[in-house]
Every structure is written in structure tokens, then in C-alpha cells.
Design a protein around this motif. Structure first.
Motif, PDB file in Angstrom:
ATOM      1  N   THR A  68       0.815  -1.221   0.000  1.00 21.42           N
ATOM      2  CA  THR A  68       0.000   0.000   0.000  1.00 21.42           C
ATOM      3  C   THR A  68       0.843   1.263   0.000  1.00 21.42           C
ATOM      4  N   GLY A  69       2.164   1.125  -0.114  1.00 23.76           N
ATOM      5  CA  GLY A  69       3.025   2.298  -0.196  1.00 23.76           C
ATOM      6  C   GLY A  69       3.183   3.044   1.112  1.00 23.76           C
ATOM      7  N   SER A  70       2.980   2.357   2.237  1.00 32.27           N
ATOM      8  CA  SER A  70       3.127   2.993   3.551  1.00 32.27           C
ATOM      9  C   SER A  70       4.591   2.931   3.969  1.00 32.27           C
ATOM     10  N   SER A  71       5.349   3.919   3.578  1.00 30.06           N
ATOM     11  CA  SER A  71       6.789   3.914   3.807  1.00 30.06           C
ATOM     12  C   SER A  71       7.125   4.451   5.194  1.00 30.06           C
ATOM     13  N   TYR A  72       8.102   3.826   5.838  1.00 31.70           N
ATOM     14  CA  TYR A  72       8.614   4.259   7.138  1.00 31.70           C
ATOM     15  C   TYR A  72      10.108   4.536   6.986  1.00 31.70           C
ATOM     16  N   ASP A  73      10.424   5.708   6.465  1.00 34.19           N
ATOM     17  CA  ASP A  73      11.817   6.084   6.175  1.00 34.19           C
ATOM     18  C   ASP A  73      12.574   6.320   7.478  1.00 34.19           C
ATOM     19  N   ASP A  74      13.765   5.769   7.564  1.00 36.21           N
ATOM     20  CA  ASP A  74      14.557   5.914   8.793  1.00 36.21           C
ATOM     21  C   ASP A  74      15.450   7.148   8.776  1.00 36.21           C
ATOM     22  N   GLY A  75      15.282   7.997   7.738  1.00 30.91           N
ATOM     23  CA  GLY A  75      16.090   9.205   7.641  1.00 30.91           C
ATOM     24  C   GLY A  75      17.289   9.062   6.731  1.00 30.91           C
ATOM     25  N   THR A  76      17.612   7.830   6.337  1.00 32.34           N
ATOM     26  CA  THR A  76      18.746   7.597   5.427  1.00 32.34           C
ATOM     27  C   THR A  76      18.270   7.130   4.051  1.00 32.34           C
ATOM     28  N   GLY A  77      16.961   7.092   3.864  1.00 33.47           N
ATOM     29  CA  GLY A  77      16.419   6.601   2.606  1.00 33.47           C
ATOM     30  C   GLY A  77      15.983   5.156   2.653  1.00 33.47           C
ATOM     31  N   LEU A  78      16.224   4.489   3.784  1.00 28.29           N
ATOM     32  CA  LEU A  78      15.829   3.092   3.935  1.00 28.29           C
ATOM     33  C   LEU A  78      14.401   3.020   4.465  1.00 28.29           C
ATOM     34  N   ASP A  79      13.574   2.249   3.789  1.00 24.71           N
ATOM     35  CA  ASP A  79      12.205   2.024   4.244  1.00 24.71           C
ATOM     36  C   ASP A  79      12.211   0.864   5.242  1.00 24.71           C
ATOM     37  N   VAL A 126       0.649  -6.394  21.622  1.00 23.32           N
ATOM     38  CA  VAL A 126       2.048  -6.520  22.031  1.00 23.32           C
ATOM     39  C   VAL A 126       2.954  -6.631  20.810  1.00 23.32           C
ATOM     40  N   VAL A 127       2.553  -7.471  19.855  1.00 25.56           N
ATOM     41  CA  VAL A 127       3.378  -7.674  18.663  1.00 25.56           C
ATOM     42  C   VAL A 127       3.533  -6.371  17.880  1.00 25.56           C
ATOM     43  N   LEU A 128       2.452  -5.609  17.750  1.00 26.66           N
ATOM     44  CA  LEU A 128       2.531  -4.352  17.010  1.00 26.66           C
ATOM     45  C   LEU A 128       3.345  -3.304  17.766  1.00 26.66           C
ATOM     46  N   HIS A 129       3.340  -3.363  19.087  1.00 26.93           N
ATOM     47  CA  HIS A 129       4.213  -2.488  19.867  1.00 26.93           C
ATOM     48  C   HIS A 129       5.678  -2.744  19.483  1.00 26.93           C
ATOM     49  N   GLU A 130       6.071  -4.007  19.446  1.00 25.66           N
ATOM     50  CA  GLU A 130       7.452  -4.332  19.072  1.00 25.66           C
ATOM     51  C   GLU A 130       7.733  -3.983  17.615  1.00 25.66           C
ATOM     52  N   LEU A 131       6.728  -4.172  16.750  1.00 30.41           N
ATOM     53  CA  LEU A 131       6.916  -3.830  15.343  1.00 30.41           C
ATOM     54  C   LEU A 131       7.063  -2.321  15.172  1.00 30.41           C
ATOM     55  N   ALA A 132       6.390  -1.539  16.021  1.00 26.77           N
ATOM     56  CA  ALA A 132       6.557  -0.078  15.973  1.00 26.77           C
ATOM     57  C   ALA A 132       8.000   0.300  16.287  1.00 26.77           C
ATOM     58  N   HIS A 133       8.659  -0.443  17.196  1.00 23.70           N
ATOM     59  CA  HIS A 133      10.086  -0.210  17.452  1.00 23.70           C
ATOM     60  C   HIS A 133      10.905  -0.457  16.186  1.00 23.70           C
ATOM     61  N   HIS A 134      10.526  -1.482  15.436  1.00 21.29           N
ATOM     62  CA  HIS A 134      11.231  -1.797  14.184  1.00 21.29           C
ATOM     63  C   HIS A 134      11.060  -0.669  13.170  1.00 21.29           C
ATOM     64  N   LEU A 135       9.872  -0.100  13.093  1.00 18.92           N
ATOM     65  CA  LEU A 135       9.574   0.915  12.081  1.00 18.92           C
ATOM     66  C   LEU A 135      10.047   2.300  12.489  1.00 18.92           C
ATOM     67  N   CYS A 136      10.306   2.496  13.771  1.00 20.54           N
ATOM     68  CA  CYS A 136      10.719   3.810  14.279  1.00 20.54           C
ATOM     69  C   CYS A 136      12.220   3.799  14.557  1.00 20.54           C
ATOM     70  N   PRO A 137      13.000   4.649  13.910  1.00 24.09           N
ATOM     71  CA  PRO A 137      14.454   4.627  14.135  1.00 24.09           C
ATOM     72  C   PRO A 137      14.862   5.174  15.500  1.00 24.09           C
ATOM     73  N   ALA A 138      13.982   5.953  16.131  1.00 19.54           N
ATOM     74  CA  ALA A 138      14.325   6.525  17.440  1.00 19.54           C
ATOM     75  C   ALA A 138      14.215   5.453  18.525  1.00 19.54           C
ATOM     76  N   GLU A 139      15.109   5.498  19.476  1.00 14.71           N
ATOM     77  CA  GLU A 139      15.066   4.541  20.571  1.00 14.71           C
ATOM     78  C   GLU A 139      14.096   5.013  21.653  1.00 14.71           C
ATOM     79  N   GLY A 140      13.671   4.061  22.490  1.00 17.88           N
ATOM     80  CA  GLY A 140      12.813   4.412  23.609  1.00 17.88           C
ATOM     81  C   GLY A 140      11.354   4.522  23.230  1.00 17.88           C
ATOM     82  N   HIS A 141      10.585   5.161  24.114  1.00 16.37           N
ATOM     83  CA  HIS A 141       9.129   5.245  23.948  1.00 16.37           C
ATOM     84  C   HIS A 141       8.666   6.695  23.896  1.00 16.37           C
TER      85      HIS A 141
END
Length: 446
Positions: A68-79, A126-141
Motif C-alpha cells: 500500500t506504499g506505507s513507507s517508514y523512512d529511517d532518515g537515510t532513505g531506507l524504508d 504486544v506484537v505491534l508495539h514491538e513492530l513499531a520499534h522496528h519501524l521507528c528509528p528513534a530509541e525508547g518510547h
């Protein structure tokens, strides 16, 4: 880390609400927010038998984001949505864990299995919480993580769960960086974009009835807030905005206007129409105007695409009419002209979509009113707030009519449905298939 304790408290609250909803399927979930009682109808939360089932779910979520083209760019161009995630069992039972590997490039999610007491973690929350960590380059909550988690729920077609989570964050004092009104419009916009982008019918999770229901719930919340706040606290007053429908001379402008009217009726917005049908002016509360514009931009795209497909199929040629051939001096039976078939198709499409939007609105309002207590054996406070809002819009529109010298009643154009009944029926059928349902792309096969 800062915010971590509050995030866990909010998500425990969120998980508890989902548990309550699962115990009473089909019934609205009632949540007290301040002095008011809000109703939600959250999507079903998937549960898993073991980490392997969670792995399959994560794979489907990432595939859906990519499709669906929902890109989560980490700031370096990596989705980050394109980076695989491996789910493995964890020895400990008290927590789930995520870490990012660069060699090989992947995410690793550790979930305690049921055998060691990890049943609490084998759920999508719970699983989506951990997946949000994967999609978000920032550490922590922090704020970036919370915004990513909310967006993830929206992007996989669970906007009501996102609304619930957002509510939990606010109740625990967390600021997501986006106010309630803007976040609702973001959710609606994402649902509409998904409806336009998705081509796989098994993954149509972003549908217009869900967007309309979200809009109606937001409108109700604002109406109640306006009714209970002091005059000096009311943040929103009626306004007007002119919207371009098309350039003069363009075909089907009256049918586009017809679609605008249907959407406006479902969202407490009044409309003044230029005699050329090239523009309309919307009158109502700014948040409602934004919803109408977003719905129209997406729906008109879908209506035109469905009309083009109908004409390309040649099905409109089944509609025939008698035409006088002056050269041969006789009556002949010929297929209706393509423009007539298109007009009939658009009319039926707009009318039927209008009925579906109105039904979604009525259901959302009825649910909100049913959750409210009557006031002295009369209408509920929610009903009173909605009536007050409607009266305010009507009074404002009447004043604008007088100030702007708006006169007359829009009559549209002659109906084309009688000349092309087949195209009219095709338009109704296409509108019935328009992305207005509440199916879930993820785990739909379950």
C-alpha cells in the motif's frame, strides 16, 4: 527511559479495553474520558497460539505496508517496512523484546511462548508495539515511537484501535504531538489514500464507511465539547470555504456537484452552488469542511475510475434508444451515447454512495446517543449538543445567504437514468462495491 512507564501504563489500559470489547462482541465499548462517556467499536484484535503464528502475522503486516506504499523512512532513505523481522521464542516470560541487526539487515522480535507463561504477549497489541520499534528509528518510547505506533494501527486498517490507543496515551498524560482534531483528519486521509491505492480486493481495509464513522464520532465529540464549555472556551465557529469542481465547459460538472451534496449532507455542511457548477461554497464547522473535502477528493476519483471502466467494457451499449436518421428518413435503434451513459452512471453512483454515507453516519450517531443518559426524561445530552450544532450551522448559513445575496435552488440537470437504465444500474452496483466496508486486510482470511 523517560515516558516508558507512562507508555506501558497507557498500553495496559488499551489492552484492557480490547479485552472488554472481545468479551461483548457486537456491542460498543464505553470509555470514560474526563466527565464524558465515549463509545468505540474497535476492530477485532488478532491473538496467536505461539511465536510462529505471530511471525506469520508480522510477515502479513509488512507485506501490506509495502503493497500500500506505507513507507517508514529511517532518515537515510531506507524504508524500515521493507526490512524483514524474525520472531523467535524468548526464554523469559515477563517481557517481549526487539532489537535491530545490521548484519544481516533485519529486525528480531523475541516473544515469550505460552509454555513459559507468555500468553499475555501472544496478541496483536504486544506484537505491534514491538513492530513499531522496528519501524521507528528513534530509541525508547518517546513521541516519535508513539506517533509511529498510532500510524501503524491506522495503516493496517485499525483506525478505531488507533483512536483508543491515542485516548489511553492522553489519559496517562502523554502528548503525541498531534492534537485530537488533526489526528482524526490524518486517520481519515490515510483510509482514503489506502482505498485509492489498494488493488487487491482481499486487502481493501481502508474504506469510506469507516472514514465517515470516524468523522461522525469526531463531530459528536466536538459538538458535546462546545455544548459543555463556556462561551469563552469555544474554539471553533462556523466558517465557509469555496471549492473548485472543474473548469467551465467540462463535462459532468453537475454530477460532481451532486456527489459533493451527498457527502455534505452526511457531515452537517450546507452548500451554495455556482450557476456554472464550476464551484461550490461549503458552510459549516471547519473540521466538518475538512472531512467533506477529503471524502470528495477521494470519492470523485473512484467514481470517475468506475465510470471509465464501465464505458471501456462496452456494457453501456446494451442501452438503446430510437433515433431519427434524416438521411435515410427512418427511425433507427442505436446504443445510447457514451456521455449519456456516463451521466446515468455517475448519478446512480453518487446517490447510492450518499445512502451508504448517511447510513454510516446514522449508525455512529445512534451508538453515541445510546451510550448517553437521558436528561430529565427528554433527549440525551448528546442529542441536545448535536441539535444545537445543527441549529448553529443553519443560522450561520441563513446569515451568509443574506450577506452574500445567495438566491434560488439548485436544480441540477435533467436525469439521464431513464435514457440509460443499464448504466444507471451499473453505477449503483459499482457504488455498492466502493470502498465503504469495514473489512480488515490483515488476518481477513481468518
Amino acid at each position: 527511559m523517560p515516558d516508558t512507564r507512562d507508555v506501558y501504563a497507557a498500553e495496559d489500559l488499551f489492552a484492557g479495553w480490547l479485552d472488554d470489547a472481545s468479551r461483548t462482541p457486537g456491542e460498543p465499548l464505553r470509555v470514560r474520558v474526563g466527565s464524558s462517556l465515549q463509545t468505540f467499536e474497535p476492530e477485532v484484535e488478532p491473538r496467536f497460539s505461539d511465536p510462529a503464528a505471530a511471525q506469520a502475522y508480522v510477515d502479513r503486516v509488512l507485506a501490506h505496508l509495502t503493497a500500500t506504499g506505507s513507507s517508514y523512512d529511517d532518515g537515510t532513505g531506507l524504508d524500515r517496512a521493507a526490512v524483514p523481522v524474525v520472531v523467535r521464542p524468548r526464554r523469559g516470560r515477563s517481557r517481549a523484546h526487539y532489537e535491530y541487526d545490521e548484519l544481516p539487515l533485519r529486525g528480531v522480535m523475541a516473544i515469550p511462548p505460552r509454555e513459559v507463561g507468555g500468553a499475555w504477549s501472544l496478541r496483536a497489541a504486544v506484537v505491534l508495539h514491538e513492530l513499531a520499534h522496528h519501524l521507528c528509528p528513534a530509541e525508547g518510547h518517546g513521541r516519535e515511537f508513539r506517533t509511529t505506533f498510532l500510524r501503524l494501527l491506522e495503516d493496517i486498517g485499525q483506525p478505531v484501535q488507533a483512536d483508543l490507543l491515542h485516548t489511553a496515551y492522553r489519559l496517562t498524560g502523554l502528548d503525541t504531538g498531534v492534537d485530537g482534531e488533526d489526528r482524526t483528519l490524518l486517520r481519515i486521509g490515510r483510509l482514503l489514500r489506502q482505498a485509492e491505492r489498494t488493488t487487491n480486493t482481499a486487502e481493501r481495509d481502508a474504506f469510506f464507511a469507516k472514514a465517515q464513522a470516524l468523522a461522525t464520532r469526531h463531530q459528536i465529540a466536538l459538538a458535546v465539547a462546545r455544548a459543555t464549555a463556556g462561551a469563552e472556551e469555544q474554539r471553533e465557529d462556523p466558517a465557509y470555504e469555496t471549492v473548485l469542481i472543474g473548469e467551465s465547459g467540462k463535462r459532468s460538472l453537475a454530477r460532481y456537484v451532486r456527489l459533493v451534496l451527498e457527502i455534505a449532507r452526511a457531515n452537517d455542511v450546507r452548500v451554495a452552488i455556482y450557476t456554472s457548477n464550476t464551484r461550490v461554497t461549503l458552510y459549516g464547522f471547519p473540521s466538518d469542511l475538512a472531512v467533506v473535502k477529503a471524502l470528495y477528493a477521494s470519492l470523485v476519483t473512484q467514481m470517475v475510475a468506475d465510470g471509465d471502466a464501465h464505458l471501456r467494457s462496452g456494457a453501456h451499449k446494451a442501452d438503446q434508444r430510437q433515433v431519427w436518421d434524416a438521411r435515410r428518413r427512418r427511425w433507427e435503434v442505436r446504443p445510447v451515447h457514451g456521455s449519456t451513459a456516463r451521466a446515468a452512471f455517475y448519478e446512480a453512483w453518487a446517490d447510492h454512495v450518499g445512502e451508504r454515507l448517511a447510513a454510516a453516519r446514522a449508525q455512529a450517531r445512534a451508538t453515541a446517543v445510546a451510550a448517553d443518559a437521558p436528561v430529565a426524561d427528554g433527549p440525551t445530552s448528546t442529542e441536545l449538543a448535536l441539535r444545537a450544532k445543527e441549529v448553529e450551522v443553519v443560522d450561520y448559513f441563513g446569515r451568509m445567504q443574506r450577506e452574500h445575496d445567495i438566491r434560488g435552488t439548485w436544480k441540477g440537470t435533467a436525469s439521464a437514468g431513464h435514457a440509460a437504465p443499464g448504466s444507471r444500474d451499473a453505477g449503483t452496483e459499482a457504488a455498492a462495491r466502493a470502498r465503504l466496508g469495514t473489512e480488515q486486510a490483515i488476518d481477513r482470511r481468518r
